[in-house]
Design a protein around this motif. Structure first.
Motif, PDB file in Angstrom:
ATOM      1  N   PHE A  15       0.836  -1.196   0.000  1.00  0.00           N
ATOM      2  CA  PHE A  15       0.000   0.000   0.000  1.00  0.00           C
ATOM      3  C   PHE A  15       0.870   1.244   0.000  1.00  0.00           C
ATOM      4  CE2 PHE A  15      -2.178  -3.418   2.271  1.00  0.00           C
ATOM      5  CZ  PHE A  15      -3.335  -3.529   1.509  1.00  0.00           C
ATOM      6  N   SER A  16       0.273   2.347  -0.431  1.00  0.00           N
ATOM      7  CA  SER A  16       0.959   3.642  -0.458  1.00  0.00           C
ATOM      8  C   SER A  16       0.146   4.665   0.318  1.00  0.00           C
ATOM      9  CB  SER A  16       1.101   4.137  -1.904  1.00  0.00           C
ATOM     10  OG  SER A  16       1.857   3.237  -2.667  1.00  0.00           O
ATOM     11  N   THR A  17       0.792   5.738   0.718  1.00  0.00           N
ATOM     12  CA  THR A  17       0.109   6.819   1.400  1.00  0.00           C
ATOM     13  C   THR A  17      -1.065   7.293   0.550  1.00  0.00           C
ATOM     14  OG1 THR A  17       2.144   7.515   2.486  1.00  0.00           O
ATOM     15  CG2 THR A  17       0.407   9.153   2.340  1.00  0.00           C
ATOM     16  N   GLY A  18      -2.226   7.417   1.185  1.00  0.00           N
ATOM     17  CA  GLY A  18      -3.435   7.849   0.491  1.00  0.00           C
ATOM     18  C   GLY A  18      -4.324   6.713   0.019  1.00  0.00           C
ATOM     19  N   ARG A  43     -12.001  -4.211  12.754  1.00  0.00           N
ATOM     20  CA  ARG A  43     -12.217  -5.302  11.798  1.00  0.00           C
ATOM     21  C   ARG A  43     -13.434  -5.008  10.926  1.00  0.00           C
ATOM     22  NH1 ARG A  43     -10.746 -10.378  15.847  1.00  0.00           N
ATOM     23  NH2 ARG A  43      -8.836  -9.378  16.584  1.00  0.00           N
ATOM     24  N   GLY A  44     -13.215  -5.082   9.610  1.00  0.00           N
ATOM     25  CA  GLY A  44     -14.278  -4.789   8.652  1.00  0.00           C
ATOM     26  C   GLY A  44     -14.455  -3.308   8.360  1.00  0.00           C
ATOM     27  N   LYS A  45     -13.672  -2.450   8.986  1.00  0.00           N
ATOM     28  CA  LYS A  45     -13.802  -1.000   8.799  1.00  0.00           C
ATOM     29  C   LYS A  45     -12.856  -0.509   7.705  1.00  0.00           C
ATOM     30  CE  LYS A  45     -16.628  -0.783  12.287  1.00  0.00           C
ATOM     31  NZ  LYS A  45     -18.022  -0.436  12.156  1.00  0.00           N
ATOM     32  N   LYS A  46     -13.158   0.690   7.174  1.00  0.00           N
ATOM     33  CA  LYS A  46     -12.342   1.293   6.119  1.00  0.00           C
ATOM     34  C   LYS A  46     -11.574   2.483   6.655  1.00  0.00           C
ATOM     35  CE  LYS A  46     -15.314  -0.363   2.470  1.00  0.00           C
ATOM     36  NZ  LYS A  46     -16.175  -0.038   1.345  1.00  0.00           N
ATOM     37  N   GLY A  47     -10.358   2.635   6.140  1.00  0.00           N
ATOM     38  CA  GLY A  47      -9.507   3.752   6.525  1.00  0.00           C
ATOM     39  C   GLY A  47      -8.614   4.149   5.367  1.00  0.00           C
ATOM     40  N   THR A  48      -7.687   5.047   5.647  1.00  0.00           N
ATOM     41  CA  THR A  48      -6.764   5.553   4.636  1.00  0.00           C
ATOM     42  C   THR A  48      -5.342   5.451   5.163  1.00  0.00           C
ATOM     43  OG1 THR A  48      -8.452   7.132   3.931  1.00  0.00           O
ATOM     44  CG2 THR A  48      -6.196   7.550   3.196  1.00  0.00           C
ATOM     45  N   VAL A  49      -4.439   4.932   4.330  1.00  0.00           N
ATOM     46  CA  VAL A  49      -3.031   4.843   4.732  1.00  0.00           C
ATOM     47  C   VAL A  49      -2.465   6.254   4.856  1.00  0.00           C
ATOM     48  CG1 VAL A  49      -0.734   4.048   4.058  1.00  0.00           C
ATOM     49  CG2 VAL A  49      -2.729   2.575   3.665  1.00  0.00           C
ATOM     50  N   ASP A  50      -1.947   6.556   6.041  1.00  0.00           N
ATOM     51  CA  ASP A  50      -1.374   7.874   6.299  1.00  0.00           C
ATOM     52  C   ASP A  50       0.142   7.883   6.109  1.00  0.00           C
ATOM     53  OD1 ASP A  50      -1.783  10.653   7.379  1.00  0.00           O
ATOM     54  OD2 ASP A  50      -0.349   9.892   8.855  1.00  0.00           O
ATOM     55  N   ARG A  51       0.813   6.785   6.512  1.00  0.00           N
ATOM     56  CA  ARG A  51       2.263   6.683   6.313  1.00  0.00           C
ATOM     57  C   ARG A  51       2.705   5.235   6.442  1.00  0.00           C
ATOM     58  NH1 ARG A  51       3.755   9.889  11.607  1.00  0.00           N
ATOM     59  NH2 ARG A  51       2.797  11.371  10.235  1.00  0.00           N
ATOM     60  N   ASP A  52       3.867   4.976   5.880  1.00  0.00           N
ATOM     61  CA  ASP A  52       4.490   3.648   5.926  1.00  0.00           C
ATOM     62  C   ASP A  52       5.655   3.733   6.913  1.00  0.00           C
ATOM     63  OD1 ASP A  52       5.932   1.294   5.439  1.00  0.00           O
ATOM     64  OD2 ASP A  52       5.673   1.414   3.268  1.00  0.00           O
ATOM     65  N   THR A  64       7.962 -13.443   9.266  1.00  0.00           N
ATOM     66  CA  THR A  64       7.013 -12.994   8.244  1.00  0.00           C
ATOM     67  C   THR A  64       7.118 -11.474   8.055  1.00  0.00           C
ATOM     68  OG1 THR A  64       5.542 -14.729   9.085  1.00  0.00           O
ATOM     69  CG2 THR A  64       4.639 -13.265   7.402  1.00  0.00           C
ATOM     70  N   PRO A  65       8.292 -10.984   7.632  1.00  0.00           N
ATOM     71  CA  PRO A  65       8.503  -9.538   7.505  1.00  0.00           C
ATOM     72  C   PRO A  65       7.482  -8.877   6.583  1.00  0.00           C
ATOM     73  CG  PRO A  65      10.517 -10.761   7.013  1.00  0.00           C
ATOM     74  CD  PRO A  65       9.419 -11.755   7.147  1.00  0.00           C
ATOM     75  N   GLN A  66       6.976  -7.723   7.014  1.00  0.00           N
ATOM     76  CA  GLN A  66       6.012  -6.976   6.204  1.00  0.00           C
ATOM     77  C   GLN A  66       5.942  -5.531   6.674  1.00  0.00           C
ATOM     78  OE1 GLN A  66       1.736  -8.179   7.482  1.00  0.00           O
ATOM     79  NE2 GLN A  66       3.008 -10.008   7.658  1.00  0.00           N
ATOM     80  N   HIS A  67       5.369  -4.707   5.834  1.00  0.00           N
ATOM     81  CA  HIS A  67       5.254  -3.285   6.155  1.00  0.00           C
ATOM     82  C   HIS A  67       4.197  -3.050   7.234  1.00  0.00           C
ATOM     83  CE1 HIS A  67       7.740  -1.277   3.030  1.00  0.00           C
ATOM     84  NE2 HIS A  67       7.699  -2.505   2.559  1.00  0.00           N
ATOM     85  N   VAL A  68       4.437  -1.996   7.995  1.00  0.00           N
ATOM     86  CA  VAL A  68       3.472  -1.513   8.989  1.00  0.00           C
ATOM     87  C   VAL A  68       3.107  -0.087   8.573  1.00  0.00           C
ATOM     88  CG1 VAL A  68       3.112  -0.861  11.398  1.00  0.00           C
ATOM     89  CG2 VAL A  68       4.415  -2.923  10.850  1.00  0.00           C
ATOM     90  N   TYR A  69       1.815   0.183   8.567  1.00  0.00           N
ATOM     91  CA  TYR A  69       1.308   1.485   8.132  1.00  0.00           C
ATOM     92  C   TYR A  69       0.507   2.137   9.244  1.00  0.00           C
ATOM     93  CZ  TYR A  69       1.971  -1.068   3.761  1.00  0.00           C
ATOM     94  OH  TYR A  69       2.484  -1.832   2.752  1.00  0.00           O
TER      95      TYR A  69
END
Length: 117
Positions: A29-32, A53-62, A79-84
């Motif tokens: 994912f990317s910001t926005g 859970r089940g809610k919608k939001g917007t990525v603010d930063r990585d 299991t390395p992965q990004h946190v936003y």
């Protein structure tokens, strides 16, 4: 990261150990980006709050790449992965009777999210 046991917790807390991982992993994912939080109910450890859970939001930063606690806490690998940081409106989380200019930011792992439909 080794399996977390009670005998190593004081050392980890005392040194400020981090779960950040220095790996070049492409972000999902990317910001926005509009995202929807998966509605999962694992029987094991999770850092996913039920109220999103089940809610919608917007990525603010990585924040970068970290070990995924849902697997690493059980000795199943990092299991390395990004946190936003994901921005949620109070109205999305708790209903229309809340102000439309109030927001909550929660850190979310890749595996907790999908692109919003």
């Amino acid at each position: 990261m080794p399996l977390l046991t009670t005998d190593i917790v004081p050392g980890l807390l005392g040194t400020g150990a981090s779960a950040r991982i220095d790996e070049d992993i492409a972000p999902k994912f990317s910001t926005g980006d509009a995202v929807e939080i998966r509605n999962i109910n694992p029987v094991h450890h999770t850092r996913l709050p039920r109220y999103v859970r089940g809610k919608k939001g917007t990525v603010d930063r990585d924040h970068g790449v970290f070990a995924f606690p849902d697997t690493s806490a059980h000795g199943k690998g990092e299991t390395p992965q990004h946190v936003y940081s994901v921005k949620f409106s109070f109205q999305e989380l708790w209903g229309e009777d809340h102000s439309d200019n109030m927001f909550l930011y929660i850190d979310m792992f890749d595996d907790y999210m999908r692109a919003a439909s």
